[in-house]
Design an enzyme around this catalytic site. Structure first.
Site, PDB file in Angstrom:
ATOM      1  N   HIS A  62      80.280  50.580  41.726  1.00  0.00           N
ATOM      2  CA  HIS A  62      80.323  49.002  42.068  1.00  0.00           C
ATOM      3  C   HIS A  62      81.808  48.820  42.381  1.00  0.00           C
ATOM      4  O   HIS A  62      82.406  47.965  43.445  1.00  0.00           O
ATOM      5  CB  HIS A  62      79.910  48.107  41.044  1.00  0.00           C
ATOM      6  CG  HIS A  62      78.337  48.000  40.994  1.00  0.00           C
ATOM      7  ND1 HIS A  62      77.802  49.110  40.375  1.00  0.00           N
ATOM      8  CD2 HIS A  62      77.420  47.197  41.136  1.00  0.00           C
ATOM      9  CE1 HIS A  62      76.446  49.064  40.260  1.00  0.00           C
ATOM     10  NE2 HIS A  62      76.404  47.971  40.822  1.00  0.00           N
ATOM     11  N   HIS A  70      63.364  46.598  39.801  1.00  0.00           N
ATOM     12  CA  HIS A  70      64.690  45.814  39.849  1.00  0.00           C
ATOM     13  C   HIS A  70      64.737  45.704  41.492  1.00  0.00           C
ATOM     14  O   HIS A  70      65.020  44.695  41.980  1.00  0.00           O
ATOM     15  CB  HIS A  70      65.649  46.570  39.303  1.00  0.00           C
ATOM     16  CG  HIS A  70      67.056  46.165  39.492  1.00  0.00           C
ATOM     17  ND1 HIS A  70      67.908  45.038  38.799  1.00  0.00           N
ATOM     18  CD2 HIS A  70      67.843  45.956  40.670  1.00  0.00           C
ATOM     19  CE1 HIS A  70      68.899  44.711  39.382  1.00  0.00           C
ATOM     20  NE2 HIS A  70      68.994  45.250  40.564  1.00  0.00           N
ATOM     21  N   GLU A  71      64.879  46.760  42.086  1.00  0.00           N
ATOM     22  CA  GLU A  71      65.035  46.562  43.631  1.00  0.00           C
ATOM     23  C   GLU A  71      63.920  45.895  44.249  1.00  0.00           C
ATOM     24  O   GLU A  71      63.976  45.265  45.271  1.00  0.00           O
ATOM     25  CB  GLU A  71      64.956  48.242  44.374  1.00  0.00           C
ATOM     26  CG  GLU A  71      66.176  49.047  43.809  1.00  0.00           C
ATOM     27  CD  GLU A  71      67.543  48.450  43.931  1.00  0.00           C
ATOM     28  OE1 GLU A  71      68.335  48.677  42.703  1.00  0.00           O
ATOM     29  OE2 GLU A  71      67.493  47.403  44.733  1.00  0.00           O
ATOM     30  N   HIS A 101      73.073  55.630  45.270  1.00  0.00           N
ATOM     31  CA  HIS A 101      72.912  54.327  44.612  1.00  0.00           C
ATOM     32  C   HIS A 101      71.905  53.424  45.210  1.00  0.00           C
ATOM     33  O   HIS A 101      72.050  52.999  46.371  1.00  0.00           O
ATOM     34  CB  HIS A 101      74.358  53.715  44.451  1.00  0.00           C
ATOM     35  CG  HIS A 101      74.260  52.694  43.363  1.00  0.00           C
ATOM     36  ND1 HIS A 101      74.489  53.050  41.900  1.00  0.00           N
ATOM     37  CD2 HIS A 101      73.855  51.404  43.122  1.00  0.00           C
ATOM     38  CE1 HIS A 101      74.543  51.907  41.189  1.00  0.00           C
ATOM     39  NE2 HIS A 101      74.035  51.115  41.756  1.00  0.00           N
ATOM     40  N   ALA A 102      71.157  52.893  44.137  1.00  0.00           N
ATOM     41  CA  ALA A 102      69.864  52.131  44.910  1.00  0.00           C
ATOM     42  C   ALA A 102      70.081  50.748  45.578  1.00  0.00           C
ATOM     43  O   ALA A 102      71.212  50.446  45.136  1.00  0.00           O
ATOM     44  CB  ALA A 102      68.741  52.054  43.630  1.00  0.00           C
ATOM     45  N   TYR A 134      75.138  41.043  36.982  1.00  0.00           N
ATOM     46  CA  TYR A 134      74.356  41.779  36.031  1.00  0.00           C
ATOM     47  C   TYR A 134      74.168  41.369  34.477  1.00  0.00           C
ATOM     48  O   TYR A 134      73.274  41.310  34.039  1.00  0.00           O
ATOM     49  CB  TYR A 134      74.670  43.338  36.109  1.00  0.00           C
ATOM     50  CG  TYR A 134      74.634  43.967  37.362  1.00  0.00           C
ATOM     51  CD1 TYR A 134      75.754  44.189  37.923  1.00  0.00           C
ATOM     52  CD2 TYR A 134      73.475  44.018  38.003  1.00  0.00           C
ATOM     53  CE1 TYR A 134      75.454  44.825  39.357  1.00  0.00           C
ATOM     54  CE2 TYR A 134      73.290  44.505  39.465  1.00  0.00           C
ATOM     55  CZ  TYR A 134      74.405  44.844  39.925  1.00  0.00           C
ATOM     56  OH  TYR A 134      74.309  45.647  41.195  1.00  0.00           O
ATOM     57  N   GLU A 155      69.644  39.518  40.706  1.00  0.00           N
ATOM     58  CA  GLU A 155      69.574  40.688  39.930  1.00  0.00           C
ATOM     59  C   GLU A 155      68.464  40.536  38.870  1.00  0.00           C
ATOM     60  O   GLU A 155      68.000  41.565  38.464  1.00  0.00           O
ATOM     61  CB  GLU A 155      70.739  41.110  39.387  1.00  0.00           C
ATOM     62  CG  GLU A 155      72.074  41.247  40.146  1.00  0.00           C
ATOM     63  CD  GLU A 155      71.739  42.027  41.369  1.00  0.00           C
ATOM     64  OE1 GLU A 155      72.360  42.142  42.311  1.00  0.00           O
ATOM     65  OE2 GLU A 155      70.999  43.136  41.015  1.00  0.00           O
ATOM     66  N   HIS A 176      64.631  42.209  44.465  1.00  0.00           N
ATOM     67  CA  HIS A 176      65.364  41.857  45.371  1.00  0.00           C
ATOM     68  C   HIS A 176      64.556  41.783  47.004  1.00  0.00           C
ATOM     69  O   HIS A 176      64.703  40.646  47.317  1.00  0.00           O
ATOM     70  CB  HIS A 176      66.456  42.910  45.815  1.00  0.00           C
ATOM     71  CG  HIS A 176      67.580  42.925  44.851  1.00  0.00           C
ATOM     72  ND1 HIS A 176      68.210  41.838  44.359  1.00  0.00           N
ATOM     73  CD2 HIS A 176      68.091  44.233  44.278  1.00  0.00           C
ATOM     74  CE1 HIS A 176      69.135  42.287  43.656  1.00  0.00           C
ATOM     75  NE2 HIS A 176      69.102  43.584  43.407  1.00  0.00           N
TER      76      HIS A 176
HETATM   77  O1  LIG Z   1      73.344  48.595  40.650  1.00  0.00           O
HETATM   78  C1  LIG Z   1      72.224  48.411  39.974  1.00  0.00           C
HETATM   79  C2  LIG Z   1      71.081  48.478  40.884  1.00  0.00           C
HETATM   80  C3  LIG Z   1      71.521  48.390  42.404  1.00  0.00           C
HETATM   81  C4  LIG Z   1      71.463  46.942  43.250  1.00  0.00           C
HETATM   82  O2  LIG Z   1      70.037  46.584  43.494  1.00  0.00           O
HETATM   83  O3  LIG Z   1      71.988  46.055  42.387  1.00  0.00           O
HETATM   84  C5  LIG Z   1      72.308  46.777  44.368  1.00  0.00           C
HETATM   85  C6  LIG Z   1      73.692  47.220  44.530  1.00  0.00           C
HETATM   86  C7  LIG Z   1      74.254  47.149  45.706  1.00  0.00           C
HETATM   87  C8  LIG Z   1      74.831  45.833  46.120  1.00  0.00           C
HETATM   88  C9  LIG Z   1      75.621  45.865  47.388  1.00  0.00           C
HETATM   89  C10 LIG Z   1      75.453  47.032  48.195  1.00  0.00           C
HETATM   90  C11 LIG Z   1      74.968  48.136  47.739  1.00  0.00           C
HETATM   91  C12 LIG Z   1      74.248  48.135  46.482  1.00  0.00           C
HETATM   92  N1  LIG Z   1      72.089  45.572  44.945  1.00  0.00           N
HETATM   93  C13 LIG Z   1      71.072  45.238  45.959  1.00  0.00           C
HETATM   94  O4  LIG Z   1      70.576  45.962  46.593  1.00  0.00           O
HETATM   95  C14 LIG Z   1      71.038  43.702  46.401  1.00  0.00           C
HETATM   96  C15 LIG Z   1      70.141  42.984  47.219  1.00  0.00           C
HETATM   97  C16 LIG Z   1      70.085  41.710  47.292  1.00  0.00           C
HETATM   98  C17 LIG Z   1      71.191  41.067  46.911  1.00  0.00           C
HETATM   99  C18 LIG Z   1      72.298  41.421  46.266  1.00  0.00           C
HETATM  100  C19 LIG Z   1      72.379  42.871  45.958  1.00  0.00           C
HETATM  101  N2  LIG Z   1      72.449  48.290  38.980  1.00  0.00           N
HETATM  102  C20 LIG Z   1      73.273  48.029  37.902  1.00  0.00           C
HETATM  103  C21 LIG Z   1      73.111  47.356  36.581  1.00  0.00           C
HETATM  104  C22 LIG Z   1      71.596  47.328  36.237  1.00  0.00           C
HETATM  105  C23 LIG Z   1      70.827  46.521  36.631  1.00  0.00           C
HETATM  106  N3  LIG Z   1      69.640  46.917  35.932  1.00  0.00           N
HETATM  107  C24 LIG Z   1      69.537  47.959  35.108  1.00  0.00           C
HETATM  108  C25 LIG Z   1      68.792  48.336  34.055  1.00  0.00           C
HETATM  109  C26 LIG Z   1      69.547  49.086  33.213  1.00  0.00           C
HETATM  110  C27 LIG Z   1      70.934  49.704  33.234  1.00  0.00           C
HETATM  111  C28 LIG Z   1      71.423  48.961  34.385  1.00  0.00           C
HETATM  112  C29 LIG Z   1      70.919  47.997  35.236  1.00  0.00           C
HETATM  113  C30 LIG Z   1      73.748  49.522  37.647  1.00  0.00           C
HETATM  114  O5  LIG Z   1      73.182  50.437  37.809  1.00  0.00           O
HETATM  115  O6  LIG Z   1      74.888  49.518  37.242  1.00  0.00           O
HETATM  116 ZN   LIG Z   2      70.228  44.617  42.127  1.00  0.00          ZN
END
Ligand SMILES: O=C(CCC(O)(O)[C@H](Cc1ccccc1)NC(=O)c1ccccc1)N[C@@H](Cc1c[nH]c2ccccc12)C(=O)O
Ligand SMILES: [Zn+2]
Length: 590
Positions: A477, A347-348, A317-318, A487, A375, A351
């Site tokens: 999550h 998206h990444e 998971h990214a 999100y 996000e 961050h």
């Molecule tokens: O989970 C992610 C991307 C991963 C993340 O970049 O949000 C990542 C999640 C994460 C959090 C904590 C530990 C491990 C992974 N968050 C971060 O990397 C992050 C970086 C800095 C601050 C807070 C979080 N996206 C969500 C929702 C989403 C975002 N953009 C989208 C576009 C299309 C569809 C869904 C999504 C998903 O896939 O359900």
């Molecule tokens: Zn994110």
């Protein structure tokens, strides 16, 4: 307590230096585990996490010694961020050790889950099951992938999750919060977050319900009346996505004018031999075109941009990583050569851009103005990158036409990603807030999940689910202890930001055609907000970009207005009524 602000400021300086050293060790151990899951690396990561919690707890005790009367707002804000630290404030060490081990165990189960068929073939989530879910139109095959994943990582997590909930609530109470949902909501520094998000969802549900009715008609044409009831909810496994949270893979079924040039870049990415590295470089160039900070050397040397092929188990998971030393920033992503992953890259990167813009702030301020802001950054740039005009200009679409029909095709592709997501983004924490506050007891984990999935998404499981299942844990999550309302908030505010940046870039015309590429005015407006980190409350940050101090859905609705009109007319023409009043059971997929 000590009311000497000079002493407090000296304490804060000492905290800052030590925090960078402690957090670096914790993040480095977590990175090693995430990019090479072994028992040893998991144990090391747990130990480093406990050491960091111990550091935070010690500093919390010292911060509590100060009497903040008469202190500046800034000193008080910093001290309170060192006092309200979350799980690390858990008093009983054995509770914190148990929780830290539970979290690692749940993360490993999800990240190494690989369901197998009778013939011995095993399937990872990324890319194997993800590809089946997005490419197959076989009702039974989709059901196998959907059900096998839930059997592998859902049900087995149920017991761990119940204990996790108890321990998280103990942590919340150590932060003066009644339960963990309240603690998570406290990060938004408003006392009515539930009402705010409910109001936003009320405004947006008509858009979703119109799209749902239109897509239900298209799926009916493919799967027929045994599986689809035109007045009912839709089976959850046929949307092209494991969680029905993005419907982009149904674009070929939903495209309004199929004879127009395609807006899907996946075939072009493959045809032009794009690699994950190349995709990241294209994204980086968009950021620097706005005058934002380029990814540093360390980023390109140390990131994991694709799934290793040396047999290592990794957390696919990214995610984006801040090593808290003001120079190491990384992305870990099992990048596939698809449009979806190209969007995730932005998206990444968003961050990491935030990390770099606030890297010189005191450590407690190195966060988003609120979690939704973090996000939204990358997704805002994606709104420009995704325009057919931009994709054509960078050679990712071979042909574009500039007329109303082409516009509707593009808006449909955006709606299948953004509007389809809204109820899912909203319900994920509705579900968990109710578990944490005790409304949903363990005996109703499955019942309440599918009630929310029906109420907001208008979907049903392809087969009846029981309290032996635990489908929520099939979404990263939940076992990964990552909140989700961020999100939903991001999907609303990213359109407010897009609108403001487009104005700064001098773009006129409809919002969905705006591309801020190369506008340093837009880049400056954005970076000035990013540099604030969480030093100010988010309404100030929102005002700095948009002039408004509230989250509102106006920009999102105006972006999609032409498509809303089209969907209403299409549903009218087909005699399809938005909503899903009739309950029904689809034919058995077995
Ligand atoms: O989970 C992610 C991307 C991963 C993340 O970049 O949000 C990542 C999640 C994460 C959090 C904590 C530990 C491990 C992974 N968050 C971060 O990397 C992050 C970086 C800095 C601050 C807070 C979080 N996206 C969500 C929702 C989403 C975002 N953009 C989208 C576009 C299309 C569809 C869904 C999504 C998903 O896939 O359900
Ligand atoms: Zn994110």
């Amino acid at each position: 307590g000590n009311n000497n602000e000079t002493a407090a400021i000296m304490f804060l300086d000492e905290y800052n230096e030590q925090a960078m050293v402690e957090y670096y060790k914790d993040v480095a151990a977590s990175w090693t585990y995430n990019t090479n899951i072994t028992d040893y690396n998991q144990e090391q990561s747990v130990a480093a996490s406990l050491a960091a919690s111990n550091f935070e707890n010690g500093m919390r005790t010292r911060a509590l010694e100060f009497n903040q009367t008469g202190f500046s707002e800034n000193t008080k804000r910093l001290l309170n961020k060192i006092i309200y630290i979350g799980d690390a404030a858990i008093e009983r060490q054995e509770d914190l050790v148990e929780l830290t081990n539970l979290l690692a165990q749940m993360e490993t189960r999800y990240s190494t889950g690989k369901p197998c068929k009778e013939d011995g073939t095993c399937y990872s989530l990324e890319p194997d099951l993800t590809r089946i879910m997005s490419e197959s139109r076989d009702y039974q095959e989709l059901y196998w992938a959907w059900d096998a994943w839930r059997d592998e990582v859902g049900a087995p997590a149920r017991q761990d999750y119940a204990r996790y909930v108890e321990l998280k609530n103990i942590g919340a109470q150590a932060n003066d919060q009644p339960d963990n949902g309240a603690y998570w909501r406290s990060w938004y520094e408003v006392d009515n977050l539930e009402e705010m998000t409910e109001e936003l969802y009320t405004q947006l549900s008509p858009l979703y319900n119109n799209l749902h009715a239109y897509v239900r008609r298209k799926l009916y044409e493919v799967y027929g009346g045994d599986y689809i009831n035109l007045r009912g909810p839709i089976p959850a496994h046929i949307f092209g996505n494991m969680w029905a949270q993005s419907w982009l893979q149904l674009l070929d079924l939903c495209i309004p004018y199929p004879n127009k040039p395609s807006v899907d870049i996946t075939p072009v990415l493959i045809e032009k031999g794009y690699t994950p590295l190349r995709m990241f470089e294209v994204s980086d160039e968009f950021f620097t075109s706005l005058g934002l900070i380029a990814m540093p050397e360390e980023f390109w040397n140390e990131s994991m941009l694709e799934k290793p092929n040396d047999g290592r188990e990794v957390v696919c998971h990214a995610s984006a990583w801040d090593f808290y030393n003001q120079k190491d920033f990384r992305i870990k992503q099992c990048t596939d050569i698809t449009q979806t992953d190209f969007i995730t890259i932005h998206h990444e990167m968003g961050h990491v851009e935030y990390y770099m813009q606030y890297k010189d702030l005191p450590v407690p301020y190195r966060r988003g103005a609120n979690p939704g802001f973090h996000e939204a950054v990358g997704d805002v740039l994606s709104l420009s990158v995704s325009t057919p005009k931009h994709l054509h200009s960078i050679g990712l679409l071979n042909e574009v036409s500039n007329d109303e029909e082409a516009d509707l095709n593009f808006l449909m592709s955006m709606a299948l990603d953004k509007i389809s997501f809204l109820p899912f983004g909203y319900l994920m924490d509705q579900y968990r807030w109710r578990i944490f506050d005790g409304t949903t007891p363990e005996s109703k984990y499955t019942e309440d999940w599918w009630k929310l999935r029906l109420q907001y998404q208008g979907i049903i499981p392809p087969v009846t689910r029981t309290e032996e299942d635990f489908d929520p844990a099939a979404k990263f999550h939940i076992p990964a202890d990552v909140p989700y309302i961020r999100y939903f908030i991001s999907f609303v505010i990213q359109f407010q930001f897009h609108d403001a940046l487009c104005k700064a870039a001098g773009q006129t015309g409809p919002l969905h055609k705006c591309d801020i590429y190369r506008s340093t005015e837009a880049g400056t407006l954005l970076s000035n907000m990013l540099k604030k980190g969480s030093s100010e409350t988010w309404p100030n940050a929102m005002e700095a970009i948009t002039g408004s101090r509230t989250m509102n859905a106006t920009a999102l609705i105006s972006y999609f207005q032409p498509l809303i009109t089209y969907l209403e007319a299409e549903n009218e023409r087909n005699g399809d009524v938005p909503g899903w009043p009739e309950s029904y059971t689809p034919a058995d997929p077995n």
